[in-house]
Each structure stands twice: as structure tokens, then as C-alpha cells.
Design a protein around this motif. Structure first.
Motif, PDB file in Angstrom:
ATOM      1  N   ALA A  51       0.847  -1.200   0.000  1.00 31.95           N
ATOM      2  CA  ALA A  51       0.000   0.000   0.000  1.00 31.95           C
ATOM      3  C   ALA A  51       0.878   1.244   0.000  1.00 31.95           C
ATOM      4  O   ALA A  51       1.999   1.205   0.480  1.00 31.95           O
ATOM      5  N   ALA A  52       0.387   2.327  -0.578  1.00 33.79           N
ATOM      6  CA  ALA A  52       1.114   3.595  -0.475  1.00 33.79           C
ATOM      7  C   ALA A  52       1.111   4.014   0.998  1.00 33.79           C
ATOM      8  O   ALA A  52       0.993   3.170   1.863  1.00 33.79           O
ATOM      9  N   VAL A  53       1.197   5.282   1.277  1.00 28.94           N
ATOM     10  CA  VAL A  53       1.247   5.690   2.683  1.00 28.94           C
ATOM     11  C   VAL A  53      -0.076   5.324   3.338  1.00 28.94           C
ATOM     12  O   VAL A  53      -1.121   5.679   2.839  1.00 28.94           O
ATOM     13  N   SER A  54       0.031   4.621   4.460  1.00 29.36           N
ATOM     14  CA  SER A  54      -1.197   4.388   5.203  1.00 29.36           C
ATOM     15  C   SER A  54      -1.662   5.741   5.709  1.00 29.36           C
ATOM     16  O   SER A  54      -0.833   6.560   6.091  1.00 29.36           O
ATOM     17  N   ARG A  55      -2.939   5.954   5.737  1.00 29.27           N
ATOM     18  CA  ARG A  55      -3.453   7.240   6.234  1.00 29.27           C
ATOM     19  C   ARG A  55      -3.073   7.395   7.694  1.00 29.27           C
ATOM     20  O   ARG A  55      -3.163   6.452   8.449  1.00 29.27           O
ATOM     21  N   PRO A  56      -2.654   8.591   8.111  1.00 32.59           N
ATOM     22  CA  PRO A  56      -2.384   8.754   9.529  1.00 32.59           C
ATOM     23  C   PRO A  56      -3.639   8.409  10.319  1.00 32.59           C
ATOM     24  O   PRO A  56      -4.745   8.763   9.918  1.00 32.59           O
ATOM     25  N   VAL A  57      -3.450   7.678  11.409  1.00 33.76           N
ATOM     26  CA  VAL A  57      -4.596   7.282  12.212  1.00 33.76           C
ATOM     27  C   VAL A  57      -4.848   8.376  13.229  1.00 33.76           C
ATOM     28  O   VAL A  57      -3.926   8.849  13.874  1.00 33.76           O
ATOM     29  N   ALA A  58      -6.085   8.761  13.354  1.00 35.41           N
ATOM     30  CA  ALA A  58      -6.389   9.826  14.305  1.00 35.41           C
ATOM     31  C   ALA A  58      -6.285   9.282  15.727  1.00 35.41           C
ATOM     32  O   ALA A  58      -6.535   8.108  15.964  1.00 35.41           O
ATOM     33  N   GLY A  59      -5.897  10.139  16.647  1.00 33.55           N
ATOM     34  CA  GLY A  59      -5.962   9.799  18.063  1.00 33.55           C
ATOM     35  C   GLY A  59      -4.916   8.808  18.514  1.00 33.55           C
ATOM     36  O   GLY A  59      -3.922   8.576  17.842  1.00 33.55           O
ATOM     37  N   THR A  60      -5.167   8.223  19.684  1.00 36.77           N
ATOM     38  CA  THR A  60      -4.200   7.337  20.288  1.00 36.77           C
ATOM     39  C   THR A  60      -4.812   5.943  20.418  1.00 36.77           C
ATOM     40  O   THR A  60      -5.922   5.699  19.962  1.00 36.77           O
ATOM     41  N   GLY A  61      -4.068   5.029  21.044  1.00 41.71           N
ATOM     42  CA  GLY A  61      -4.540   3.648  21.106  1.00 41.71           C
ATOM     43  C   GLY A  61      -4.210   2.944  19.798  1.00 41.71           C
ATOM     44  O   GLY A  61      -3.751   3.575  18.847  1.00 41.71           O
ATOM     45  N   LEU A  62      -4.454   1.636  19.759  1.00 39.40           N
ATOM     46  CA  LEU A  62      -4.043   0.886  18.566  1.00 39.40           C
ATOM     47  C   LEU A  62      -5.190   0.571  17.627  1.00 39.40           C
ATOM     48  O   LEU A  62      -4.991   0.016  16.563  1.00 39.40           O
ATOM     49  N   VAL A  63      -6.399   0.963  18.021  1.00 36.96           N
ATOM     50  CA  VAL A  63      -7.544   0.731  17.147  1.00 36.96           C
ATOM     51  C   VAL A  63      -7.321   1.531  15.861  1.00 36.96           C
ATOM     52  O   VAL A  63      -6.966   2.698  15.911  1.00 36.96           O
ATOM     53  N   GLY A  64      -7.510   0.904  14.752  1.00 37.37           N
ATOM     54  CA  GLY A  64      -7.354   1.621  13.482  1.00 37.37           C
ATOM     55  C   GLY A  64      -5.966   1.479  12.888  1.00 37.37           C
ATOM     56  O   GLY A  64      -5.740   1.851  11.750  1.00 37.37           O
ATOM     57  N   ALA A  65      -5.006   0.927  13.657  1.00 34.77           N
ATOM     58  CA  ALA A  65      -3.663   0.739  13.097  1.00 34.77           C
ATOM     59  C   ALA A  65      -3.740  -0.336  12.018  1.00 34.77           C
ATOM     60  O   ALA A  65      -4.261  -1.429  12.258  1.00 34.77           O
ATOM     61  N   ARG A  66      -3.245  -0.011  10.843  1.00 32.75           N
ATOM     62  CA  ARG A  66      -3.273  -1.018   9.771  1.00 32.75           C
ATOM     63  C   ARG A  66      -1.927  -1.692   9.634  1.00 32.75           C
ATOM     64  O   ARG A  66      -1.813  -2.871   9.360  1.00 32.75           O
TER      65      ARG A  66
END
Ligand code: GLU
Length: 380
Positions: free
Chosen positions: A2-17
Motif C-alpha cells: 500500500a502507499a502511505v497508510s493514512r495517519p490514524v487519528a488519536g491514540t490507542g491501537l484501534v485503526g492501526a493497519r
């Protein structure tokens, strides 16, 4: 990949790809016995398996080879010479890899060992090769376990700490999240071990001089990093558009804790991501020289222009064409970094001259720019 993964908003690991987790020696290895802390590793493996199940691509950057190997070879109770560290790494790495294979294997996860050297990340072609290999492993469902190839590195050409290596790997594979598991739960305004007034810093958006001033000295023992290299790792990660956490790893299940409300310092990128090439330049860990520029050139760079020879007042270090160099103003402040179109010797000869004079001075017609704007990244 994948190209740049979109920056994940906020903290915690939910949404980390795509997540890179750095595991320090002090967590993994009991310093007194030189033994791996297997129950701790087993708990971490539970966390990793949970993340993998929800679709996060996980890459580990693990230290501990030297710490494990020195015990095996009887190299205890004193600081090691480089050759002894290299020998210890050779004996320790195989044990480390075996432990990861076994313990992650309980979850049906296949681990794959990747040993990198500084040249593998700083040379663009090798960087792209390593990126492709790690991408291939992830797409095959394997979990890359990365360390520096300590056995073949020499004092001048080694990372020596896995904080910066992990950040460079995160940049290399376009990870969106980097977690440095450490023996502290984040950055403090001063060293909490010596200053009772030190306050925890939950979030950082920019590595300013004030933030840098919060880092103390590197600690003794097996850990070679300390807060200084963690902030350097944060600089690399932020310039790559990757958020980074410094989190307490000494507890069992440190990644689950981070997913909950465990205290940590999160470094959150503000700016839109640079192009892949510029992210690689910005993440350069070993610039081999510097160009000092005049005030006119400082203004020109601020307007998005290239660096011309006319604006260069001094050339430091020994570098080849295409090497990464720092750009400094006359006061010594680092303004950015870029790839020099000239060797240090030729750069010194054309410094201060108009581009039209290059052919006459050097005897060949080189580029009009000392650093083309496509090869240049300013500090944010
Ligand atoms: N590469 C070293 C090792 O595996 C660790 C470097 C560090 O402490 O960050 O022992």
C-alpha cells in the motif's frame, strides 16, 4: 505494498493497519541471568495474535541478541568490545529467533527473520529492496522479526540502537503506527528518577528544542537507547506521517494496555505526508556532511526553491554525489537535509559561485543546483 497508510487519528491501537513494535533488551532479557523472559514474551504474543486477528499487519523490531548471547559466551560482568558484541549477537540472535518462532507459533503465526545494516536503509536502492521483501512477507501472512545485523556492522556504520532502526523500518514500510516498548511510560519534562517535579507528557506534535531538552542521558546497562534516540526515532516517524508511542513494556500484555487507557506519550504527525522519496530523505539517520548557507538561501528554501551553489558559504564533512547532508544556517541550526548533487570537494570549489560558472570551475557541466528541491526536506 500500500502507499502511505493514512495517519490514524488519536491514540490507542484501534485503526492501526500497519504497526511496528520495538522491543527493548531490558524487557525481553533478564539482565542478571541473561535469560529470555519467556512468560512476558508469551503475553506479548497473545497481544500480537489479537492484533493480527483484527487485521493489523505487525512487524517486530527486537533487541536482545547481545544481551542473550553474552551470557551464553561467558562475556559477563564488564563492558564488551565491539568484536565481543558482534560475537554475542551471533550467539544470541539465533536463540532470540528460536524463541519468537516457538512462542508466536503457538498462535499459528509464522515468523521471518530480517537482519538489516545501516546501508540497507540509507542506500536508496537497498532500502527499496528491503521494503519489497518486508512487504512480501506481510502479504504472505508472515510476521517479520527485525534486528540490526550486529555481527557484520562496524563502529562507524551501525545504528547501535533499535529505536532509530524501528523508526526507519516504519518509514520504509509506510507503517501508520510505531510503538517503542520501553521501561518508562513515556516522555517526562525532566528525568523522573532524579526530579520529583517531572511531569508526564501525554502528546507531542513536533520535536521542538524544548522537547529535545527534556531527554536526559542514555542509561547504563544493556539498553543503548535512552530518551535521546527515542526522540530521534519520533522525528523520523513524524516526518514519515507515522504516529509513535513510547509505552511501558514491563507490564504483562503491554499492547493490550496501550489499546486501553494505559499512560503513554503519543507523537502525532500534523502535516500531510511527504512523497515516499522525501520521507526517505527526511528519515536519513546518518548524514555524512553539512552545507552551511547564507540568509538569502535560507529565504529561498523557505519559498520552496532549490539550494544553489551561490548560497553555500561552507562545506563540512566528506561526502559523495547523492549522499544525504544536513543544511545549516550560519548559526549552526539544522534547517533540513537533502541529497547533494556534488561531492564535498566539488561543492567546496563551487560554493559561493553562480551556477553559470560551474563548468569553468569544475571542467564538467554539473547540475545548476547544489541540492534540487525534489531532493530536499526542510525541518517542520
Ligand atoms: N541490536 C542490539 C541487540 O539485539 C540491540 C540494540 C539496542 O539496544 O537498541 O542486542
Amino acid at each position: 505494498m500500500a502507499a502511505v497508510s493514512r495517519p490514524v487519528a488519536g491514540t490507542g491501537l484501534v485503526g492501526a493497519r500497519r504497526l511496528v513494535v520495538k522491543i527493548g533488551s531490558a524487557l525481553l532479557v533478564d539482565e542478571a541471568s541473561g535469560r529470555l523472559r519467556r512468560p512476558w514474551l508469551a503475553a506479548l504474543a497473545d497481544d500480537i495474535a489479537g492484533l493480527a486477528r483484527r487485521g493489523t499487519g505487525v512487524v517486530l523490531v527486537s533487541s536482545g541478541a547481545v544481551a542473550v548471547g553474552r551470557e551464553q559466551l561467558g562475556l559477563v560482568g564488564r563492558p564488551l568490545r565491539l568484536e565481543e558484541q558482534q560475537a554475542a549477537a551471533a550467539a544470541g540472535q539465533i536463540r532470540l529467533a528460536h524463541a519468537y518462532q516457538e512462542i508466536l507459533g503457538w498462535h499459528g503465526i509464522t515468523v521471518a527473520q530480517v537482519l538489516l545494516t545501516l546501508e540497507d536503509t540509507e542506500n536508496r536502492r537497498r532500502h527499496l529492496n528491503a521494503r519489497a521483501t518486508i512487504g512480501q512477507l506481510l502479504s504472505l501472512g508472515a510476521l517479520p522479526v527485525i534486528n540490526e545485523n550486529d555481527t557484520v556492522t562496524t563502529a562507524e556504520i551501525r545504528y547501535g540502537d533499535n529505536d532509530r532502526l524501528a523508526a526507519r523500518v516504519a518509514q520504509m514500510i509506510s507503517a501508520d503506527t510505531l510503538v517503542l516498548l520501553s521501561d518508562v511510560d513515556g516522555l517526562y519534562t525532566a528525568d523522573p528518577r532524579s526530579d520529583p517535579a517531572a511531569a508526564h507528557v501525554p502528546q507531542v506534535a513536533e520535536i521542538t528544542p524544548a522537547v529535545l531538552a527534556m531527554a536526559g542521558e542514555a542509561p547504563p546497562g544493556n539498553s543503548s537507547g535512552g530518551m535521546v534516540t527515542k526522540l530521534e526515532a519520533a522525528r523520523i516517524a513524524l516526518s514519515a506521517g507515522c504516529r509513535m508511542a513510547i509505552a511501558l513494556g514491563t507490564r504483562r500484555h503491554p499492547l493490550s494496555a496501550l489499546d486501553g487507557d494505559a499512560r503513554a506519550t503519543w507523537f502525532v504527525p500534523a502535516a500531510e505526508p511527504l512523497t515516499a522519496r522525501k520521507r526517505w530523505i527526511a528519515g536519513s539517520v546518518a548524514p555524512v556532511g553539512a552545507l552551511v548557507i547564507d540568509d538569502g538561501a535560507v529565504r529561498a528554501l523557505g519559498q520552496g526553491k532549490s539550494l544553489l551553489p551561490a548560497g553555500v558559504v561552507a562545506v563540512d564533512g566528506a561526502f559523495e554525489r547523492g549522499d544525504a547532508v544536513l543544511i545549516r544556517d550560519r548559526a549552526g541550526t539544522v534547517l533540513g537535509r537533502g541529497l547533494s548533487a556534488y561531492t564535498a570537494g566539488d561543492a567546496a570549489r563551487i560554493a559561493g559561485h553562480r551556477s553559470g560558472e560551474i563548468t569553468e570551475i569544475l571542467g564538467y557541466s554539473g547540475r545548476a543546483e547544489m541540492i534540487h528541491r525534489d531532493d530536499l526536506v526542510l525541518e517542520s
